[in-house]
Scaffold this motif. Structure first.
Motif, short mmCIF file in Angstrom:
data_model
loop_
_atom_site.label_atom_id
_atom_site.label_comp_id
_atom_site.label_asym_id
_atom_site.label_seq_id
_atom_site.Cartn_x
_atom_site.Cartn_y
_atom_site.Cartn_z
N PHE A 107 60.04 49.17 43.87
CA PHE A 107 59.40 48.49 45.13
C PHE A 107 57.74 48.08 45.26
N ALA A 108 57.36 49.20 45.49
CA ALA A 108 56.04 48.90 45.72
C ALA A 108 55.21 48.50 44.25
N GLY A 109 55.57 48.03 42.81
CA GLY A 109 55.27 47.11 42.18
C GLY A 109 55.85 45.54 42.14
N ALA A 110 56.26 45.49 42.80
CA ALA A 110 57.68 44.56 42.88
C ALA A 110 56.40 43.71 44.07
N LEU A 111 56.59 44.26 45.40
CA LEU A 111 55.57 43.94 46.38
C LEU A 111 54.15 43.83 45.88
N GLY A 112 54.03 44.13 45.44
CA GLY A 112 52.54 44.15 44.49
C GLY A 112 52.06 42.81 43.59
N ASN A 113 52.70 42.10 43.37
CA ASN A 113 52.87 40.88 42.32
C ASN A 113 53.25 40.28 43.74
N ILE A 114 53.83 40.09 44.25
CA ILE A 114 54.45 39.41 44.96
C ILE A 114 53.20 39.01 46.29
N LEU A 115 52.18 40.14 46.40
CA LEU A 115 51.25 39.24 46.95
C LEU A 115 50.19 38.85 46.62
N ASP A 116 49.89 38.87 45.13
CA ASP A 116 49.69 37.88 44.20
C ASP A 116 50.35 36.63 44.68
N SER A 117 51.16 35.80 44.59
CA SER A 117 52.34 35.08 44.25
C SER A 117 52.51 34.10 45.70
N VAL A 118 51.66 35.06 46.31
CA VAL A 118 52.04 34.39 47.70
C VAL A 118 50.52 34.41 48.05
N PHE A 119 49.45 34.81 48.48
CA PHE A 119 48.12 35.36 48.96
C PHE A 119 47.58 34.91 47.97
N TYR A 120 47.20 35.55 46.56
CA TYR A 120 45.69 34.59 46.31
C TYR A 120 45.64 33.61 46.22
N GLY A 121 46.14 32.05 45.51
CA GLY A 121 45.91 31.13 46.47
C GLY A 121 44.63 31.10 46.94
N ILE A 122 45.06 31.03 47.91
CA ILE A 122 44.14 30.84 49.60
C ILE A 122 42.88 31.84 49.60
N LEU A 123 43.45 33.12 48.83
CA LEU A 123 42.15 33.93 49.06
C LEU A 123 41.26 33.97 48.12
N PHE A 124 41.21 33.42 46.82
CA PHE A 124 40.27 32.68 45.64
C PHE A 124 40.06 31.42 44.70
N ASN A 125 39.67 31.61 45.12
CA ASN A 125 38.90 29.90 44.18
C ASN A 125 39.08 31.08 42.66
N ASP A 126 39.02 29.11 41.69
CA ASP A 126 39.11 29.40 40.82
C ASP A 126 39.02 30.70 40.17
N SER A 127 39.58 31.03 38.85
CA SER A 127 38.31 32.20 38.03
C SER A 127 37.88 31.59 36.35
#
Length: 221
Positions: A107-127
């Protein structure tokens, strides 16, 4: 194992996972790598799909990349919700510690990757060609649900030309181990491995559960 203890394990894994990802995202450019040992590198890549970088749009060509990403993220959310309900159920029923621990880290691993998928697009600009900024003024690189999963752990343990005497692959270049992954992936893989290797122990009722079942049976008879 109680739900409280399982929650502590989940929080610890999530913190390690997210801290490592945020550090890499804000200190590395995309595809930049640093060799720590000959067999271990920190290599920053982003995964926009499933395992091995496979996208739904690669399998179902009639689906656009954007729609495929949204479908994948929503599927992950549904899956992690199911895992959460399973975890609550097994802790209430006082199932084995092995089973609860395995489900908790999955569960922890799945949730960790979901946080990336849901929020990282709006939290960071392109790398690409630059180190990303957290909460950039111009906005993120994608909308909500369209973020990319940050990977950074690479173990190129061996690479070289295979001996000629080996059938089919002899004389060809081979590299082990190519995949680049993250802490969340390790948690998921470890949890699944525990369920497979320690299957009998994981799905065996705890002594408390067995005693409770025996008392219930004696009351009925």
């Amino acid at each position: 194992m109680s739900l409280k203890k399982a929650s502590i394990i989940i929080i610890i894994i999530l913190l390690i996972d997210q801290i490592s990802k945020i550090y890499i995202k804000t200190h590395f450019q995309l595809n930049e790598d640093v060799t720590i040992f000959s067999w271990f590198k920190i290599a920053f890549v982003e995964n926009d799909g499933m395992a091995w970088g496979t996208k739904l749009s690669d399998v179902f060509t009639f689906i656009s990349d954007k729609s495929a990403k949204l479908i994948l993220t929503l599927f992950r959310i549904a899956a992690v919700t199911g895992i959460a309900l399973w975890l609550v159920d097994v802790t209430k029923k006082q199932k084995s510690k092995t089973l609860i621990f395995a489900i908790a880290i999955i569960f922890a691993g799945a949730l960790g990757n979901i946080l990336d998928s849901v929020f990282y697009g709006i939290l960071f600009n392109d790398s690409t060609f630059e180190v990303a900024q957290f909460l950039p003024k111009e906005g993120g690189y994608a909308g909500v649900f369209h973020g990319k999963v940050v990977d950074m752990l690479h173990f190129p343990i061996w690479n070289g030309i295979l001996p000629e005497w080996m059938p089919i692959v002899g004389g060809k270049y081979f590299s082990f181990f190519d995949p680049i992954f993250n802490v969340a992936d390790i948690a998921i893989s470890t949890g699944i491995g525990i369920l497979i290797v320690f299957n009998k122990r994981a799905f065996k009722d705890s002594p408390k559960t067995e005693a409770s079942d025996m008392v219930s049976h004696n009351n009925l008879t």
